[in-house]
Design a protein around this motif. Sequence first.
Motif, PDB file in Angstrom:
ATOM      1  N   LEU A  70       0.901  -1.322  -0.054  1.00 62.17           N
ATOM      2  CA  LEU A  70      -0.008   0.136  -0.157  1.00 62.17           C
ATOM      3  C   LEU A  70       0.675   1.389   0.124  1.00 62.17           C
ATOM      4  O   LEU A  70       0.649   2.018  -0.655  1.00 62.17           O
TER       5      LEU A  70
ATOM      6  N   ASN B 123      -0.237   5.200  -1.155  1.00 68.90           N
ATOM      7  CA  ASN B 123      -1.412   5.251  -0.072  1.00 68.90           C
ATOM      8  C   ASN B 123      -1.311   6.371   0.991  1.00 68.90           C
ATOM      9  O   ASN B 123      -0.273   6.158   1.843  1.00 68.90           O
TER      10      ASN B 123
ATOM     11  N   TYR C 246      -6.816  10.835  -4.379  1.00 71.92           N
ATOM     12  CA  TYR C 246      -7.505  10.707  -2.958  1.00 71.92           C
ATOM     13  C   TYR C 246      -8.322  11.967  -2.862  1.00 71.92           C
ATOM     14  O   TYR C 246      -9.576  12.005  -2.543  1.00 71.92           O
TER      15      TYR C 246
END
Length: 318
Positions: A67, A72, A116
Amino acid sequence: MSTRNVLLSGIVGSTAYGLARPGSDVDRLGVFAVPTEELHGLHRPTESVVTHAPDSTLHEAGKWARLALAGNPTVMELVWLPPELYETRTPLGDELIGLRSAFLSAPRVSGAYLGYAAQQFERLRRRGDGSFSADTRKRTAKHARHLMRLLDQGLELYSTGHLTIRVTDPQKYHDFGDQVANDPDTAEPVLSRAEDAFAATRSPLPEQADEAAIEAWLRRVRASFYSPADTGAPSPHDAHWEIETLRHGIWSTWSGGIDDQAEARRLYDDNVVWGGERRAFRLIRVASTCAVEAEHHPSTASDRPVNDTTPTQGDQPA
């Protein structure tokens, strides 16, 4: 956090950002390692453990690394926390903090943070249930704060290679949240300016992350949590027992898969009493190697020792 083998954990989310208000949840994030043997079975071990009250998320070391390599933002927070927010630190966890820059690459940082933020913007546009209820306003303001924070922190990381978790002006984010709660469209110019800023910035980050360094760390984790079940002298708990009988000069399984040594011995003795006049039996322990623990041969038996290769009448060619 009660999961075994936690390497690193700490307080993240609004408390870490300095945006928490009375009643805000306290979020925790961590990395743990499964025993290495569990990675080699038919089924993969659990890679994430999520609990509520308290709110915590633990990722297994391999998953966390994947991740983080993908950029992330949520998992990356863990290795950039202020020291006082860590609740568990181990030598391998400290190594991970020391490797935090190895996870960074310019394309993945820009893609992840802008991606995001765009997701947060879409949530703002949908405005939850479409009403102006207090719950909708609260949710919209929260998404707006996260949108601005992701853009600011992402641009800092992209332009400097460093990430500051605690924001310097919390009120700016709260004011922006309230503004967007009144009119979600006011968030779009903020996202557009950030996209332009990313495009205009020459990042010092490499084009690719240092996967070799991360791989080396993960292998150290695996080595640290490897406890071989057999080291050449297996304990009773690392083995099982089988009872074999001699048929046509070949030992074959009579009773197998017996986990308890005492039970295996009892069954062996019972078989010798029951059929020992006619059959040969032996008790073996099976681990990485086989060890004969007991062997019985009748005084008059049609079976012969295993190394006797003289064919019996039934084995002779017609």
